[in-house]
Design a protein around this motif. Sequence first.
Motif, mmCIF file in Angstrom:
data_model
loop_
_atom_site.group_PDB
_atom_site.id
_atom_site.type_symbol
_atom_site.label_atom_id
_atom_site.label_comp_id
_atom_site.label_asym_id
_atom_site.label_seq_id
_atom_site.Cartn_x
_atom_site.Cartn_y
_atom_site.Cartn_z
ATOM 1 N N LYS A 1 42.862 -1.747 -97.282
ATOM 2 C CA LYS A 1 43.120 -2.202 -98.653
ATOM 3 C C LYS A 1 42.887 -1.061 -99.642
ATOM 4 C CE LYS A 1 41.794 -7.048 -97.859
ATOM 5 N NZ LYS A 1 40.831 -8.117 -98.252
ATOM 6 N N TYR A 2 41.945 -0.189 -99.321
ATOM 7 C CA TYR A 2 41.620 0.927 -100.213
ATOM 8 C C TYR A 2 42.375 2.200 -99.833
ATOM 9 C CZ TYR A 2 37.849 -2.199 -101.558
ATOM 10 O OH TYR A 2 37.128 -3.288 -101.998
ATOM 11 N N ASP A 3 42.783 2.288 -98.561
ATOM 12 C CA ASP A 3 43.556 3.453 -98.121
ATOM 13 C C ASP A 3 44.559 2.983 -97.062
ATOM 14 O OD1 ASP A 3 44.613 5.834 -97.332
ATOM 15 O OD2 ASP A 3 42.718 6.737 -96.658
ATOM 16 N N PRO A 4 45.764 2.557 -97.489
ATOM 17 C CA PRO A 4 46.761 2.010 -96.553
ATOM 18 C C PRO A 4 47.197 2.997 -95.479
ATOM 19 C CG PRO A 4 47.330 1.465 -98.822
ATOM 20 C CD PRO A 4 46.223 2.461 -98.894
ATOM 21 N N LYS A 5 46.978 4.274 -95.700
ATOM 22 C CA LYS A 5 47.377 5.276 -94.708
ATOM 23 C C LYS A 5 46.168 5.883 -93.986
ATOM 24 C CE LYS A 5 51.814 6.549 -96.752
ATOM 25 N NZ LYS A 5 52.673 7.675 -97.206
ATOM 26 N N ILE B 1 42.833 6.740 -88.874
ATOM 27 C CA ILE B 1 41.842 6.325 -87.882
ATOM 28 C C ILE B 1 41.707 4.800 -87.857
ATOM 29 C CG2 ILE B 1 39.391 6.423 -87.252
ATOM 30 C CD1 ILE B 1 39.327 9.261 -88.304
ATOM 31 N N ALA B 2 41.815 4.175 -89.025
ATOM 32 C CA ALA B 2 41.753 2.718 -89.075
ATOM 33 C C ALA B 2 42.886 2.104 -88.260
ATOM 34 C CB ALA B 2 41.814 2.241 -90.524
ATOM 35 N N HIS B 3 44.100 2.674 -88.374
ATOM 36 C CA HIS B 3 45.234 2.174 -87.597
ATOM 37 C C HIS B 3 45.002 2.365 -86.099
ATOM 38 C CE1 HIS B 3 47.294 2.326 -91.522
ATOM 39 N NE2 HIS B 3 48.161 1.462 -90.997
ATOM 40 N N LEU B 4 44.528 3.558 -85.742
ATOM 41 C CA LEU B 4 44.257 3.828 -84.319
ATOM 42 C C LEU B 4 43.225 2.847 -83.768
ATOM 43 C CD1 LEU B 4 44.596 5.801 -81.849
ATOM 44 C CD2 LEU B 4 42.610 7.014 -82.762
ATOM 45 N N ASN B 5 42.134 2.662 -84.514
ATOM 46 C CA ASN B 5 41.068 1.788 -84.042
ATOM 47 C C ASN B 5 41.496 0.317 -84.013
ATOM 48 O OD1 ASN B 5 39.361 3.957 -83.720
ATOM 49 N ND2 ASN B 5 38.298 3.663 -85.654
ATOM 50 N N LEU B 6 42.279 -0.086 -84.981
ATOM 51 C CA LEU B 6 42.766 -1.464 -84.972
ATOM 52 C C LEU B 6 43.627 -1.739 -83.743
ATOM 53 C CD1 LEU B 6 43.524 -2.003 -88.752
ATOM 54 C CD2 LEU B 6 42.114 -3.496 -87.315
#
Length: 230
Positions: A178-182, A185-190
Amino acid sequence: MSNETKNCIVCGEKLEKEFVYCPYCGAKAGKTKKVKNPESNSPGEKELSFNKIIYIVLLLIVVGGVILYSSGVFDEPEVAQNTAQSFEDVHKGVDLSNLQQINALENELKTNPADKEKILTLAHMLNDSGFKQKAIDRYKEYIKLDPSNPDVLVDMGVCYYDLQNYPEAEKWMKEALKYDPKHQIAHLNLGIVSLTSGKHDEAVEWWRKAVEINPNNNIGKKAQELINSH
């Protein structure tokens, strides 16, 4: 000229014929035996000398056993009472090398609980040392002071993942987006959380987004490897 003697049947000592009991070992004396020369080394004397050696060895073994028994060597070992459980036993697999710094930071925060930088440092240190729940508690303290830090939100999600609380892990990683859509690491971990939760297609989709953000860095390459292998 012959002298009448007899030998002790236990220790082999030569005795005068009138001895009924051996004065050396107390055993009953043997039969009378004529010996031409007391200094001779007859086969009978060799056998008696050998018996004497055996008797002495057995006597030493018995005496040694009595000494060991009386010294308590064979006693049952005493069980230590009220032994404090070691810290290593309580936190098996936890890295305790930073424990002194962790304690120091916790003491400093008692006097200044709003120091968010120290809170974050402590949270990271607890996370790296394996104290996942304690790390989560500190991350939450930090978020109250700075709720928009996506890196902290992802790190807290990783702690929940390590605790096998996958819904909470997913929740906080999505909060970071929500604070950084790009946030790559969040995408990888999700993707990893989704795969562990049995959501294969969703996992692949998260990894594709991570590759789209940057296919050339290590995170993008790792995401592509995960896509290829799943």
